[in-house]
Design an enzyme around this catalytic site. Structure first.
Site, PDB file in Angstrom:
ATOM      1  N   GLU A 193       0.625  -1.251   0.096  1.00 24.27           N
ATOM      2  CA  GLU A 193      -0.004  -0.139   0.193  1.00 24.27           C
ATOM      3  C   GLU A 193       0.709   1.354  -0.091  1.00 24.27           C
ATOM      4  OE1 GLU A 193      -2.490  -0.985   3.320  1.00 24.27           O
ATOM      5  OE2 GLU A 193      -4.080  -1.688   1.920  1.00 24.27           O
ATOM      6  N   ASN A 247       1.490   6.682   7.439  1.00 24.58           N
ATOM      7  CA  ASN A 247       0.292   5.848   7.090  1.00 24.58           C
ATOM      8  C   ASN A 247       0.232   4.642   7.037  1.00 24.58           C
ATOM      9  OD1 ASN A 247      -1.338   8.493   6.739  1.00 24.58           O
ATOM     10  ND2 ASN A 247      -0.217   8.816   5.204  1.00 24.58           N
ATOM     11  N   HIS A 258     -18.084 -10.799   4.381  1.00 24.50           N
ATOM     12  CA  HIS A 258     -17.040 -10.458   4.729  1.00 24.50           C
ATOM     13  C   HIS A 258     -16.104 -11.004   5.906  1.00 24.50           C
ATOM     14  CE1 HIS A 258     -14.481  -7.054   6.458  1.00 24.50           C
ATOM     15  NE2 HIS A 258     -13.986  -7.216   5.497  1.00 24.50           N
ATOM     16  N   HIS A 259     -14.967 -11.400   5.556  1.00 20.73           N
ATOM     17  CA  HIS A 259     -14.174 -12.026   6.798  1.00 20.73           C
ATOM     18  C   HIS A 259     -12.898 -11.273   7.034  1.00 20.73           C
ATOM     19  CE1 HIS A 259     -15.818 -16.091   5.670  1.00 20.73           C
ATOM     20  NE2 HIS A 259     -16.661 -15.627   6.440  1.00 20.73           N
ATOM     21  N   GLU A 273      -6.913  -6.531  -3.352  1.00 23.54           N
ATOM     22  CA  GLU A 273      -6.463  -5.435  -3.283  1.00 23.54           C
ATOM     23  C   GLU A 273      -4.916  -5.339  -3.667  1.00 23.54           C
ATOM     24  OE1 GLU A 273      -7.107  -2.062   0.145  1.00 23.54           O
ATOM     25  OE2 GLU A 273      -6.110  -4.100   0.876  1.00 23.54           O
ATOM     26  N   GLU A 308      -9.576   3.953  -0.336  1.00 27.04           N
ATOM     27  CA  GLU A 308      -9.929   4.298   0.955  1.00 27.04           C
ATOM     28  C   GLU A 308      -8.969   5.421   1.559  1.00 27.04           C
ATOM     29  OE1 GLU A 308      -7.465   0.236   1.483  1.00 27.04           O
ATOM     30  OE2 GLU A 308      -9.126   1.222  -0.002  1.00 27.04           O
TER      31      GLU A 308
END
Length: 707
Positions: free
Chosen positions: A177, A198, A416-417, A505, A511
């Site tokens: 990320e 971040n 969602h897990h 992802e 986000e």
């Protein structure tokens, strides 16, 4: 799924040698533009070089291994035999960027043996395509190397011949990320990013880059380095020698052991890949990564349907609602009688609202995050094992009623897990959790692995977690569940072998625009992503934000694109699951641009990359399966530009109604992101169109046959 094999020619050439005779082998791509030379030097070291268009792009690069409790595997080799073959097939994707995939390569297999007393054996296999190559190490069954092998490092080199313009993220062992950096190869400094404010999970032990890493040469040669078929092995980063312009494999390790990979003889490594083209669009059109994976092992996966989805997600990043029910911080005292904190997002009423909106707008699914118990206890807790329960909903979420209502409306609930990286807890509950999904007819799960890996000392990209991600997906297939993994291991084309691995992802996502303190993702981010991260496989980027500024929630954050670019992302950034990520009220306030999200496809028969330059802009056209409709998306970085579109990809003797969603005259990603112009014209195969893209802008076109 049908497989068409058009040519299979085996031409075997056996070459004998002795320790005194130098042996050289060569293999060319089918169009003879890519050439690989392999050799063994006087010390018995293995090396190769690669030429493209008669130019050496990878010069003498050495190969080898270091083992625990074994002598190194990097010299004293001689070539015993070589064999070559040609393969050409066309196979079909059950879902994907296109229906038919051509898999055409020439193969060279080199059988090697040590001349030292160890007398160990190794094979190296090259598959050379018109758009690059893959090679791997094969450890055959043998008398002098048996049982378990412990690899402390793999020494695969890529010795470059130019100081390429390079688009890179650091060789982080825990996350991908990061924003992409654009520098010369000689200027890469990954260690300066080791303490990113971040990114709390960051672990960057070397001046290395993660793959795919893409480079552009002075003559227009484009290279991208990655790996394919990453199974039961550590992820590979590439350590950078900035003085010698050399990349060397640096496997992700573990604090819990003094080796990086444990394998049982015989075994193969993942493929080490180099995509090579003379232009940027061909990088995206390349299918080298998926082709280097084994064919479908699951058979019929028609139970998974590519879809658009909405859901309870963006509102939590905005701070409108929360993942947790908020009753107590003491897990031992949690009871069904506890009171909600009043901001919980995953309520029956809220999810029904998303179901209603989805049903009205040709959107097939609704993701629900924060539905299950445990969210109060996981952030900030070092010992997160046992926190999440993947079958028990909060009191204000009636899963039976939500599923019933969704089926009534023709909308599937996406599970969602969030594992919180507590791998042992998730392993224990997987069968029960997948069985619950099967009971309710849920066929897709978004999994998450936020936080430091438990057991302590493991990293997201090491062999332990590679097996966690892959085994979770393989098990999910038994319950007809498809997996969209977040905080994942990199994509390496395994979606061909296990088509229930649908998306992931593995990059700095949407986000970050909502909560990062560094200004979010800049306009250049996605024009780089399209030529780097997207080369590895589908991306769950969660596009479609219409409320660009969201000042009512967070004045210091925004999405750094125009609204027209948000529409374009449904075509440009590929995934078989595409989220309409914004809030229902923001879509209902903008019905005209919403029409594109309503119309756009998610499963494609053909993909054509019309133009583009890495980090600057890209335009992609995709033809929808079944309907034959085409959709076009184009995005740019912080620079405004005009692109020309020739509609030569359209069907002969056919007119189309083209609805164009483009930046308005005053559009700008920061100053005026909502300025959008929508117009409708008729086009055919001979038509051409000029479209102006604003700074940080884009355009989207829906092309529907008129008859």
């Amino acid at each position: 799924m049908k497989i068409y094999i058009s040519i299979l020619v085996m031409a075997l050439a056996l070459v004998s040698c002795n320790s005194e005779k130098k042996q050289t082998t060569e293999i060319k791509s089918p169009n003879e533009k890519v050439i690989v030379d392999f050799n063994v030097n006087k010390e018995g070291q293995l090396y190769y070089l690669v030429k493209f268009n008669n130019k050496t792009v990878v010069d003498t690069s050495y190969l080898g291994f270091e083992f625990k409790d074994e002598p190194a595997f990097n010299k004293n080799f001689s070539i015993k035999n070589t064999s070559t073959s040609t393969f050409n097939e066309t196979w079909q994707m059950p879902w994907g960027e296109q229906l038919d995939v051509v898999n055409n390569y020439n193969e060279l297999k080199i059988e090697l043996e040590e001349t030292s007393e160890q007398n160990r054996q190794l094979n190296i296999v090259f598959k050379v395509y018109d758009d690059g190559l893959g090679f791997r190490y094969e450890f055959p069954e043998q008398a002098n190397l048996t049982g378990d092998v412990f690899i402390t490092e793999e020494h695969t080199e890529f010795n470059l011949t130019e100081d390429y313009k390079t688009f890179w993220i650091p060789g982080d062992w825990d996350i991908y990320e990061h924003l992409y950096n654009t520098t010369k190869l000689s200027e890469i400094d990954a260690l300066k990013l080791a303490n990113h404010k971040n990114l709390a999970q960051t672990y960057i032990p070397e001046n290395a880059v993660n793959t795919p890493v893409t480079m552009v040469g002075s003559d227009g040669t484009h290279l991208s380095f990655h790996e394919a078929a990453l199974v039961d092995y550590s992820g590979m980063t590439l350590k950078v020698d900035t003085e010698n312009l050399d990349l060397k494999s640096n496997l992700v390790g573990s604090e819990n052991r003094d080796y990086k990979v444990k394998k049982t003889m015989p075994f193969n490594t993942p493929w080490r890949t180099i995509q090579i083209t003379d232009n940027a669009p061909d990088l995206i059109e390349s299918k080298l990564i998926v082709n280097l994976n084994e064919p479908n092992k699951l058979g019929d996966v028609s139970w998974f349907k590519p879809m658009k989805y909405t859901g309870v997600w963006w509102e939590m990043h905005l701070g409108k609602s929360s993942w947790d029910y908020g009753m107590t911080q003491d897990m031992s005292t949690w009871t069904d009688g506890g009171q909600s904190n009043g901001t919980h997002g995953a309520t029956t009423e809220n999810v029904k609202n998303f179901i209603d909106f989805s049903a009205k707008n040709n959107i097939g699914g609704v993701l629900v995050e924060g539905w299950n118990t445990g969210w109060e206890h996981w952030i900030g807790f070092e010992d997160r094992e046992g926190v999440f329960d993947f079958v028990t909903p909060y009191p204000d979420y009636d899963i039976d009623e939500v599923v019933r209502y969704g089926k009534e409306k023709g909308v599937e609930i996406i599970m969602h897990h969030e594992t919180s990286a507590a791998t042992e807890t998730y392993e224990k509950q997987q069968d029960t959790a997948y069985a619950l999904m099967q009971k309710y007819g849920m066929h897709a799960v978004k999994s998450g692995y936020v936080g430091k890996i438990l057991p302590k000392g493991e990293y997201h990209h090491g062999q332990y977690m590679v097996n966690q991600y892959n085994n979770a997906a393989i098990k999910a297939a038994k319950y007809q569940v498809a997996v969209n993994a977040h905080e994942p291991i990199k994509a390496t084309g395994l979606r061909r072998t296990y088509p229930n691995i649908i998306s992931r992802e593995g990059l700095r996502g949407q986000e970050f625009n909502a909560w990062a303190t560094d200004g979010g993702n800049p306009p250049e981010h996605l024009p780089i992503v399209a030529f780097t991260r997207m080369l590895s496989g589908p991306i769950d980027y969660t596009p479609g934000i219409f409320n660009i500024k969201f000042d009512e929630y967070k004045k210091d954050n925004q999405v750094n694109t125009t609204i027209a670019q948000q529409l374009a992302l449904y075509v440009v950034i590929y995934s078989p699951v595409q989220m309409a990520a914004d809030l229902v009220e923001h879509y209902e306030a903008n019905p005209e641009p919403l029409q594109f999200i309503k119309d756009v496809g998610v499963d494609w028969e053909q993909t054509k990359v019309l133009n583009g330059e890495v980090g600057d802009y890209v335009t992609i056209a995709r033809k929808e399966r079944e309907t034959g409709h085409w959709f076009v998306g184009g995005i740019t970085d912080e620079d405004a530009r005009t692109v020309n579109i020739a509609f030569t990809f359209l069907d002969e003797n056919q007119t189309y109604e083209a609805t164009i969603y483009k930046d308005g005259e005053e559009a700008h990603w920061d100053n005026n992101p909502l300025d959008i112009k929508i117009e409708t014209i008729e086009v055919n195969k001979d038509s051409q169109l000029k479209v102006k893209l604003a700074e940080g802008g884009g355009f989207a076109i829906s092309l529907k046959k008129t008859n």
